[in-house]
Write an enzyme that holds these catalytic residues in place. Structure first.
Site, PDB file in Angstrom:
ATOM      1  N   HIS A  77      -9.465  -3.498   9.999  1.00  0.00           N
ATOM      2  CA  HIS A  77      -9.316  -3.586   8.556  1.00  0.00           C
ATOM      3  C   HIS A  77      -9.597  -4.640   8.008  1.00  0.00           C
ATOM      4  CE1 HIS A  77      -7.640   0.462   7.930  1.00  0.00           C
ATOM      5  NE2 HIS A  77      -6.586   0.395   8.363  1.00  0.00           N
TER       6      HIS A  77
ATOM      7  N   GLU B 159      -9.152   4.367   6.689  1.00  0.00           N
ATOM      8  CA  GLU B 159      -8.450   4.537   7.857  1.00  0.00           C
ATOM      9  C   GLU B 159      -9.051   5.118   9.138  1.00  0.00           C
ATOM     10  OE1 GLU B 159      -5.827   3.266   8.330  1.00  0.00           O
ATOM     11  OE2 GLU B 159      -5.418   2.771   6.237  1.00  0.00           O
TER      12      GLU B 159
ATOM     13  N   HIS C 121      -6.659  -2.003  15.515  1.00  0.00           N
ATOM     14  CA  HIS C 121      -6.623  -0.937  14.111  1.00  0.00           C
ATOM     15  C   HIS C 121      -6.401  -2.048  12.862  1.00  0.00           C
ATOM     16  CE1 HIS C 121      -5.915   2.759  11.746  1.00  0.00           C
ATOM     17  NE2 HIS C 121      -5.349   1.829  10.769  1.00  0.00           N
ATOM     18  N   GLU C 122      -5.587  -2.780  12.945  1.00  0.00           N
ATOM     19  CA  GLU C 122      -5.222  -3.609  11.731  1.00  0.00           C
ATOM     20  C   GLU C 122      -6.226  -4.740  11.728  1.00  0.00           C
ATOM     21  OE1 GLU C 122      -3.132  -2.311   9.588  1.00  0.00           O
ATOM     22  OE2 GLU C 122      -2.426  -0.846  11.198  1.00  0.00           O
TER      23      GLU C 122
ATOM     24  N   GLU D 116      -2.132  -3.777   7.099  1.00  0.00           N
ATOM     25  CA  GLU D 116      -3.284  -4.543   7.265  1.00  0.00           C
ATOM     26  C   GLU D 116      -3.223  -5.657   6.080  1.00  0.00           C
ATOM     27  OE1 GLU D 116      -3.869  -1.314   6.627  1.00  0.00           O
ATOM     28  OE2 GLU D 116      -5.424  -1.127   5.040  1.00  0.00           O
ATOM     29  N   ASN D 117      -2.124  -6.234   5.465  1.00  0.00           N
ATOM     30  CA  ASN D 117      -2.459  -7.296   4.509  1.00  0.00           C
ATOM     31  C   ASN D 117      -3.404  -8.619   5.252  1.00  0.00           C
ATOM     32  OD1 ASN D 117      -0.032  -6.032   3.389  1.00  0.00           O
ATOM     33  ND2 ASN D 117       1.184  -6.799   4.997  1.00  0.00           N
TER      34      ASN D 117
ATOM     35  N   GLU E  60       0.606  -1.164   0.138  1.00  0.00           N
ATOM     36  CA  GLU E  60       0.169   0.057  -0.042  1.00  0.00           C
ATOM     37  C   GLU E  60       0.847   1.377  -0.166  1.00  0.00           C
ATOM     38  OE1 GLU E  60      -2.633   0.754   3.574  1.00  0.00           O
ATOM     39  OE2 GLU E  60      -3.823   1.754   1.989  1.00  0.00           O
TER      40      GLU E  60
ATOM     41  N   GLY F 257       3.605   1.952  10.459  1.00  0.00           N
ATOM     42  CA  GLY F 257       3.490   1.406  11.908  1.00  0.00           C
ATOM     43  C   GLY F 257       3.137  -0.049  11.677  1.00  0.00           C
ATOM     44  N   ALA F 258       2.040  -0.338  11.089  1.00  0.00           N
ATOM     45  CA  ALA F 258       1.716  -1.552  10.582  1.00  0.00           C
ATOM     46  C   ALA F 258       0.777  -1.478   9.423  1.00  0.00           C
ATOM     47  CB  ALA F 258       0.725  -1.945  11.806  1.00  0.00           C
TER      48      ALA F 258
HETATM   49 ZN   LIG Z   1      -5.147   1.308   9.167  1.00  0.00          ZN
END
Ligand SMILES: [Zn+2]
Length: 789
Positions: free
Chosen positions: A276, A295, A272-273, A240-241, A104, A237-238
């Protein structure tokens, strides 16, 4: 091209040591000439369409094939990048390296030729062969077959559900995992060898959260495995694959040195991830214009779910400080952008991963949830996710879904909050028979604007609460003084009439909730000060009165305001306010029992270590190992300020504990000798395993008033190198913004020189925001000077 039926069949041959691979790719669909694929792989060797050789043109990231057909076959080869943190790249570990990916927004095209837009969903069938049988391979789905043949190891992965290219993941290397079967899924935390034991906390949190999410969404997590993967060098930071979420190590692994604040952060980032995995992965935005929807939702939902499993963690209070206040700050610039923003070309995407997309969007959803009621809102979300599963949707589809279940005119209310930058200030003035409310756009530079927002307004007076839609320029109320938005759910500022505000500030014992409301008053009045609507002395008076309250949100906001002001000016008047406040708060938070006070303790002690020689002496008189993790950063700052730089550099050079590495870097940015710091910065820059951390050092340095001249030289010299690392992520833009905003103070010529040299188009927002902040900061410096006269 129809998007219903894309099927990708991919076979990769990896040569791990040489950092290169060959790919054979079939894409099935219904294609009309000219077929245009996005591609940034090194070389295209062969193309067949329906098994016949086809002519193609490959230039400027685009692969054009002039033939209709149902099946495209591509042979290609590619290198793994050693510098960039986008696409497919090398990440250094303690004993070697791994190959990993970040797609992304547009990294997938550097991995395989593909239709690299969110709406072109496909099913992916992937086989990977590696030249070293000791290597492991991670993909979005689980491996259904693994075998070794002629010294090469072959992995065949389960076919994915329909998904967007930006959610693909591939990792190759030596990994260590802890796994657990839970609700029929295999959940794992994966790290470099020796570190998976630090994943226990993450795995436990993941299980709790997964339960909550499945209940809330009424849809089971769609894949049969979920990996949380720690990546040593990572730009975001991270990420979400789907089924293979990647994290910076410090945001996933909990060691004995992890502070409670970081522990909470780890939980919030996982949440958060995880949000997603449905909102974003299962249902995806049609185009990047609606990136904010992904987001915002994950920001809002991520915190909400953590507060469900950890009700005593003060997560909502932290949301107010981290998401509401910080996004309103950016949204008060005239250069802000609407939440929903036109994205014309891929270069513009990276820059909109900002606090408007995350924090403002999240705050607006929080306001709408409050307006609709929690359960109605939830039903609307379920309605939306079920309707658009495995496909794409736009913001309008979400409003319609919320509207269908609630019967409220959500679409109409949302319109002005989404399509227009900025937010209103509600101004209250006394008139003979009551109060007059007016609304207008708030900006620091007082830009004229005639836009009207539909504001779901809540007001209270004592126990009486009233709710109404404020959708005119002005209205008259017969009530006398009341407080607006008592629960702090709104996204607008409120300017009270002086006497009434003073009456409230004099209140002897405000409740805890009133304390949170006062934190919002503090935030609004700080903004009014920056906008010169009130003078600095009035603000300092309000701040001093509010700062007497021992309230979690007030203390957090005050620490941030002080930090901001200290980056702008080292005015003696300011020092006289900040130091005694910091000292008094430290003794309060050290004495309390609430575990959340640890979060404040870390921040307050860090500030004090910067400001007070006595405190540094006291801290350094202790043994680091005997202290709680909360004191590690303050301790490192004390080491730095006392000139023992080499001790910190040794921690950075060893780079064994990621969190300590970050702390040591942050501590170094507080020193007062720019030349020494920049030498160290050169050393850090040379280390490829620190290239994801370099940004912390630079961001910190731009805010140190002592570095204001020298940091320009360093960035000038290294700008192209920084671009190589961070291009495609939002960091270039954030860095430029911070550089101009703070290091630009008193340095107008440097700013102009810098702007004449760089390519402004890729950091446009950063430059515009930075220039506006610079104006505001220079005003502030003048205001402080006036106090002395
Ligand atoms: Zn996100």
């Amino acid at each position: 091209m129809t998007q219903e039926s894309l099927i990708y069949e991919l076979e990769f041959d990896f040569f791990f040591k040489d950092l290169k691979y060959f790919g054979r790719e079939k894409i099935k669909g219904d294609f009309k000439a000219p077929i245009k694929l996005d591609s940034k792989v090194d070389k295209i060797n062969k193309i067949l369409v329906d098994n016949k050789e086809a002519d193609f043109k490959y230039e400027n990231g685009e692969l054009t094939i002039n033939k209709d057909g149902k099946e495209i076959y591509i042979e290609f080869e590619n290198k793994v990048s050693e510098i960039s943190l986008m696409g497919i790249y090398k990440s250094i570990t303690k004993d070697g390296y791994i190959i990993t990916t970040q797609m992304e927004p547009t990294g997938a095209r550097s991995f395989i030729p593909c239709f690299d837009v969110p709406s072109a969903k496909g099913v992916f069938k992937v086989n990977v062969t590696v030249d070293d049988p000791s290597l492991d391979v991670i993909f979005n789905t689980d491996a259904i077959e693994q075998r070794v043949e002629n010294g090469r190891k072959i992995f065949k992965f389960r076919e994915t559900p329909k998904m967007s290219t930006y959610l693909l993941y591939l990792g190759i290397g030596k990994f260590e995992r802890i796994s657990e079967e839970y609700n029929g899924k295999v959940l794992s935390v994966i790290a470099e060898p020796g570190k998976s034991k630090y994943g226990r906390f993450a795995l436990d949190i993941l299980k709790e959260l997964l339960d909550q999410y499945e209940k809330y969404y009424e849809i089971k997590y769609p894949l049969n495995k979920l990996d949380l993967i720690s990546i040593n060098q990572f730009a975001a930071g991270a990420m979400e694959n789907w089924g293979a979420i990647t994290f910076r190590e410090s945001l996933l692994l909990k060691t004995e040195n992890t502070s409670f604040n970081m522990e909470k952060t780890i939980a919030k980032v996982i949440s958060h991830e995880l949000a997603h995995q449905w909102f974003g992965d299962l249902v995806t935005m049609k185009w990047w214009d609606d990136l904010w929807l992904n987001e915002s939702f994950a920001t809002f939902m991520g915190d909400k779910m953590v507060s469900m499993i950890k009700p005593d963690w003060k997560v909502d209070e932290e949301f107010i400080n981290e998401s509401l206040f910080s996004s309103m700050e950016l949204d008060s610039l005239t250069t802000t952008h609407p939440i929903s923003v036109k994205v014309n070309n891929p270069d513009e995407i990276a820059e909109i991963f900002d606090s408007i997309s995350y924090g403002k969007g999240g705050s607006i959803l929080r306001m709408i949830e409050d307006y609709m009621g929690k359960e109605e809102f939830r039903k609307g979300i379920v309605n939306y996710l079920k309707k658009y599963s495995y496909s794409n949707a736009e913001a309008q589809d979400l409003w319609n879904s919320l509207q269908e279940v609630s019967g409220k005119k959500i679409s109409e209310i949302m319109k002005n909050w989404i399509s227009k930058g900025g937010h209103p200030v509600v101004e209250i003035t006394k008139i003979p028979d009551g109060l007059k409310l007016t609304q207008s756009r708030f900006t620091y530079l007082n830009k004229e604007d005639d836009y009207i927002w539909k504001i779901p307004l809540k007001v209270s007076k004592g126990r009486t609460q009233l709710e109404f839609m404020f959708e005119e320029k002005k209205m008259i109320s017969l009530m006398d003084f009341y407080i607006v938005d008592p629960n702090v759910r709104g996204y607008y500022r409120v300017s009270y009439e002086d006497d009434s505000l003073d009456r409230f500030l004099n209140k002897k014992k405000p409740s805890y909730q009133e304390g949170i409301w006062l934190a919002k008053v503090l935030d609004d009045y700080y903004a009014f000060t920056l906008a010169k609507r009130i003078d600095i002395e009035r603000f300092i008076d309000i701040m001093n009165r509010i700062s007497k309250l021992n309230n979690y949100v007030i203390i957090m906001r005050l620490l941030d305001i002080h930090g901001d002001l200290l980056s702008v000016t080292d005015d003696s008047y300011l020092q006289e306010i900040v130091l005694p406040y910091t000292e008094s708060i430290l003794s309060q938070v050290e004495g309390g029992n609430d575990k959340n006070l640890k979060v404040l303790k870390e921040r307050v002690a860090t500030r004090l270590a910067q400001l007070s020689k006595d405190y540094r002496k006291y801290l350094l008189g202790k043994k680091l190992e005997s202290l709680e993790p909360e004191y590690r950063l303050p301790y490192f700052v004390a080491i730095a300020k006392e000139g023992k730089y080499e001790e910190l550099m040794d921690i950075i050079r060893k780079h064994t504990d990621e969190q300590d590495t970050v702390r040591a870097i942050q501590a170094l940015t507080t020193i007062e000798e720019p030349k020494i710091f920049l030498n160290y910065l050169d050393e850090i820059k040379e280390r490829k395993d620190l290239r994801a951390n370099l940004i912390y050092a630079i961001m910190g340095a731009t805010r140190n008033p002592k570095f204001r001249t020298d940091i320009w030289d360093w960035i000038d010299r290294n700008y192209e190198w920084l671009r190589e690392i961070y291009s495609g992520s939002g960091y270039m833009s954030f860095m430029v913004e911070s550089l101009i905003s703070y290091s630009g103070i008193g340095n107008n010529q440097r700013v102009n020189d810098f702007l004449s040299k760089i390519n402004r188009s890729e950091v446009k927002r950063g430059v515009d925001n930075g220039l506006e902040w610079l104006k505001i900061h220079e005003n502030l410096v003048e205001e402080f000077k006036k106090i002395h006269n």
